[in-house]
Write an enzyme that holds these catalytic residues in place. Structure first.
Site, PDB file in Angstrom:
ATOM      1  N   GLU A  42      44.987  55.986  55.918  1.00 50.83           N
ATOM      2  CA  GLU A  42      46.226  55.926  55.140  1.00 50.83           C
ATOM      3  C   GLU A  42      46.170  54.728  54.194  1.00 50.83           C
ATOM      4  O   GLU A  42      45.825  53.616  54.598  1.00 50.83           O
ATOM      5  CB  GLU A  42      47.417  55.821  56.102  1.00 50.83           C
ATOM      6  CG  GLU A  42      48.719  55.343  55.492  1.00 50.83           C
ATOM      7  CD  GLU A  42      49.262  56.226  54.363  1.00 50.83           C
ATOM      8  OE1 GLU A  42      49.235  57.452  54.474  1.00 50.83           O
ATOM      9  OE2 GLU A  42      49.706  55.644  53.341  1.00 50.83           O
ATOM     10  N   GLN A  43      46.555  54.955  52.950  1.00 52.00           N
ATOM     11  CA  GLN A  43      46.453  53.873  51.960  1.00 52.00           C
ATOM     12  C   GLN A  43      47.419  52.717  52.216  1.00 52.00           C
ATOM     13  O   GLN A  43      47.115  51.561  51.931  1.00 52.00           O
ATOM     14  CB  GLN A  43      46.680  54.426  50.556  1.00 52.00           C
ATOM     15  CG  GLN A  43      48.086  54.952  50.319  1.00 52.00           C
ATOM     16  CD  GLN A  43      48.317  55.416  48.889  1.00 52.00           C
ATOM     17  OE1 GLN A  43      47.402  55.388  48.073  1.00 52.00           O
ATOM     18  NE2 GLN A  43      49.522  55.858  48.583  1.00 52.00           N
TER      19      GLN A  43
ATOM     20  N   ARG B  71      63.461  60.318  57.805  1.00 50.68           N
ATOM     21  CA  ARG B  71      62.008  60.488  57.632  1.00 50.68           C
ATOM     22  C   ARG B  71      61.202  59.496  58.445  1.00 50.68           C
ATOM     23  O   ARG B  71      60.177  59.839  59.025  1.00 50.68           O
ATOM     24  CB  ARG B  71      61.629  60.295  56.154  1.00 50.68           C
ATOM     25  CG  ARG B  71      61.948  61.440  55.299  1.00 50.68           C
ATOM     26  CD  ARG B  71      61.862  61.049  53.833  1.00 50.68           C
ATOM     27  NE  ARG B  71      62.196  62.196  53.034  1.00 50.68           N
ATOM     28  CZ  ARG B  71      61.320  63.107  52.627  1.00 50.68           C
ATOM     29  NH1 ARG B  71      60.049  62.982  52.889  1.00 50.68           N
ATOM     30  NH2 ARG B  71      61.707  64.141  51.929  1.00 50.68           N
TER      31      ARG B  71
ATOM     32  N   TYR C  78      73.986  65.406  55.042  1.00 52.52           N
ATOM     33  CA  TYR C  78      73.863  65.728  56.467  1.00 52.52           C
ATOM     34  C   TYR C  78      73.601  64.439  57.243  1.00 52.52           C
ATOM     35  O   TYR C  78      73.116  63.451  56.680  1.00 52.52           O
ATOM     36  CB  TYR C  78      72.745  66.750  56.719  1.00 52.52           C
ATOM     37  CG  TYR C  78      71.429  66.434  56.073  1.00 52.52           C
ATOM     38  CD1 TYR C  78      70.524  65.544  56.653  1.00 52.52           C
ATOM     39  CD2 TYR C  78      71.067  67.020  54.858  1.00 52.52           C
ATOM     40  CE1 TYR C  78      69.313  65.247  56.052  1.00 52.52           C
ATOM     41  CE2 TYR C  78      69.854  66.728  54.248  1.00 52.52           C
ATOM     42  CZ  TYR C  78      68.990  65.850  54.862  1.00 52.52           C
ATOM     43  OH  TYR C  78      67.783  65.549  54.266  1.00 52.52           O
TER      44      TYR C  78
ATOM     45  N   ASP D 280      51.619  68.786  50.502  1.00 48.10           N
ATOM     46  CA  ASP D 280      51.851  68.596  49.070  1.00 48.10           C
ATOM     47  C   ASP D 280      50.555  68.437  48.278  1.00 48.10           C
ATOM     48  O   ASP D 280      50.541  68.627  47.066  1.00 48.10           O
ATOM     49  CB  ASP D 280      52.732  67.355  48.832  1.00 48.10           C
ATOM     50  CG  ASP D 280      54.215  67.655  49.033  1.00 48.10           C
ATOM     51  OD1 ASP D 280      54.544  68.758  49.504  1.00 48.10           O
ATOM     52  OD2 ASP D 280      55.044  66.782  48.709  1.00 48.10           O
TER      53      ASP D 280
END
Ligand SMILES: Cc1cc2nc3c(=O)[nH]c(=O)nc-3n(C[C@H](O)[C@H](O)[C@H](O)COP(=O)(O)OP(=O)(O)OC[C@H]3O[C@@H](n4cnc5c(N)ncnc54)[C@H](O)[C@@H]3O)c2cc1C
Length: 386
Positions: A44-45, A118, A224, A302
């Site tokens: 992971e960067q 998230r 929400y 993505d």
């Protein structure tokens, strides 16, 4: 890293897989592949695992997969189960449609629909995967398929080799560019104002625990609860002709967000004005790729199929990709069948004794140990495709 995997320990498969990108898609793929018996490392960067941005809707299709990966307790702890989804008109608040979500989703699809922050979702997924196999501060800059394996190199000077490489590095994927060439993403003509509001500031609205979306001319706004119900997440989309920044964390003022929703229903404006701050984010798009894999490298999430978030399914589809990839790597069966020729035909001696002891301990032919094989139902995939 404390979430206990629901799956039994699997026979190790002699394939090293490098996953580039430690987002929702990359970590889910890493966990799925590890539970299927592969040796997996994530690169992971960022210097730490992080998901900037507020909440996310997780439909039952994604929650079901995450539960199977042993993450049910974490999702139950961090996620909120909205009772309903409610679409309303922008100005007068009239109901356009309203449907129950929970507990109906569990009854229909075997998993709830949840809303979750998230960062909490990423923590839950990461909790199932060993931290020592997540290599932070590793920004991929190039790769080469040597035929024997994949070589990859990183901005920090590190080089690795792997048997398979998975590009889960998001919409501006370096892996995608290495496979299929550089191509800029295209501004989709929409920007989002997003914010998080402590719910105690808006108790006067007496909001049901639910998902509400407000639709109007050239804009819509969704809200929400997240963070165990302590915060209300909102995302307000408006149409714009141009954009020259691409950054999830660009700040906007609350006043600017209010101006964008001028004339909208008092509930919408009340929610926006209760936020301390607002962020602005531009939506980018890409044309579909004809293929997602080349040689020993494949893409997911993505990196290969970014989509507008207007079905709330981008991350969910990335999660599905990770699980499907593990299911697709059927060479596991070839490996195991080949290994069994040796294991079944051993001459009596220390190796045979070690094998017998291992079988007595692990019973790797039991239906439970072979769940990964016997549970798989291609008819389910056909039904969805049809
Ligand atoms: C406002 C908004 C709301 C949304 N709402 C929803 C929703 O409700 N439900 C839903 O399912 N989806 C939603 N989506 C879509 C969802 O956020 C994305 O589809 C999802 O995050 C994609 O996950 P990913 O893992 O493929 O990519 P990403 O989340 O982009 O992760 C890519 C990772 O790769 C890393 N990386 C990038 N380049 C490199 C490199 N060269 N080397 C190493 N690492 C690298 C990045 O740092 C990052 O950690 C929403 C999107 C937006 C913008």
């Amino acid at each position: 890293m404390n979430e206990k995997s629901a799956s039994p320990e699997r026979t190790k498969i002699a394939l090293r897989i490098a996953v580039i990108g430690g987002g929702i898609g990359g970590l889910t793929a890493a966990l799925s592949l590890r539970q299927a018996g592969f040796t997996v490392d994530v690169y992971e960067q960022a210097p730490e695992l992080t998901q900037i941005g507020g909440g996310i809707n997780m439909g039952p299709n994604a929650v079901r997969i995450l539960r199977r990966l042993g993450l049910a307790a974490g999702l139950d702890r961090e996620g909120v189960r909205p009772l309903s989804t409610h679409q309303r008109r922008w100005q007068d608040g009239r109901t356009l449609q309203r449907a129950p979500l929970n507990p109906l989703c569990e009854e229909l699809y075997g998993a709830p629909h949840i809303t979750i922050h998230r960062a909490d979702l990423l923590d839950v997924i990461a909790s199932g995967f060993p931290a020592e196999n997540i290599h932070l501060g590793h920004r991929l800059t190039g790769l080469e398929d040597t035929g024997e394996g994949i070589e990859a190199w990183f901005e920090n000077g590190a080089r690795i080799t792997a048997d398979i490489l998975v590009g889960a590095d998001g919409i501006n994927s370096a892996v995608r560019a290495a496979l299929f060439g550089e191509e800029a993403s295209v501004f989709a003509g929409c920007v989002a104002y997003r914010g998080l509001v402590p719910v105690e500031r808006i108790t006067d609205l007496a909001l049901e625990t639910g998902n509400q979306s407000w639709v109007g001319p050239g804009a819509h706004l969704v809200h929400y609860p997240v963070s165990r119900g302590r915060l209300l997440n909102f995302v307000g989309w408006t149409e714009h002709d141009e954009w020259n920044r691409e950054d999830w964390t660009d700040r906007a003022t609350v006043a600017r967000a209010l101006a964008a929703f001028e004339g909208w229903h008092p509930q919408v404006r009340r929610i926006i004005s209760a936020a301390d701050t607002c962020f602005i984010w531009a939506l980018f798009d890409r044309d579909p790729l004809l293929r997602w894999s080349l040689g020993r490298t494949t893409l997911l999430g993505d990196a290969c199929h970014p989509m507008y978030p207007f079905m709330g399914q981008g991350a969910a589809q990335a999660i599905e990709d990770g699980a499907a990839l593990a299911g697709c790597l059927v060479t596991r069966l070839q490996d195991m069948s080949r290994a069994n020729k040796t294991r079944f035909h051993m001459r009596d001696g220390p190796a045979q004794e070690a094998r017998d002891a291992e079988w007595a301990r692990a019973a790797d032919r039991s239906p439970d140990a072979l769940r990964w094989l016997y549970d798989y139902d291609p008819a389910q995939i056909d039904a969805v495709a049809a």
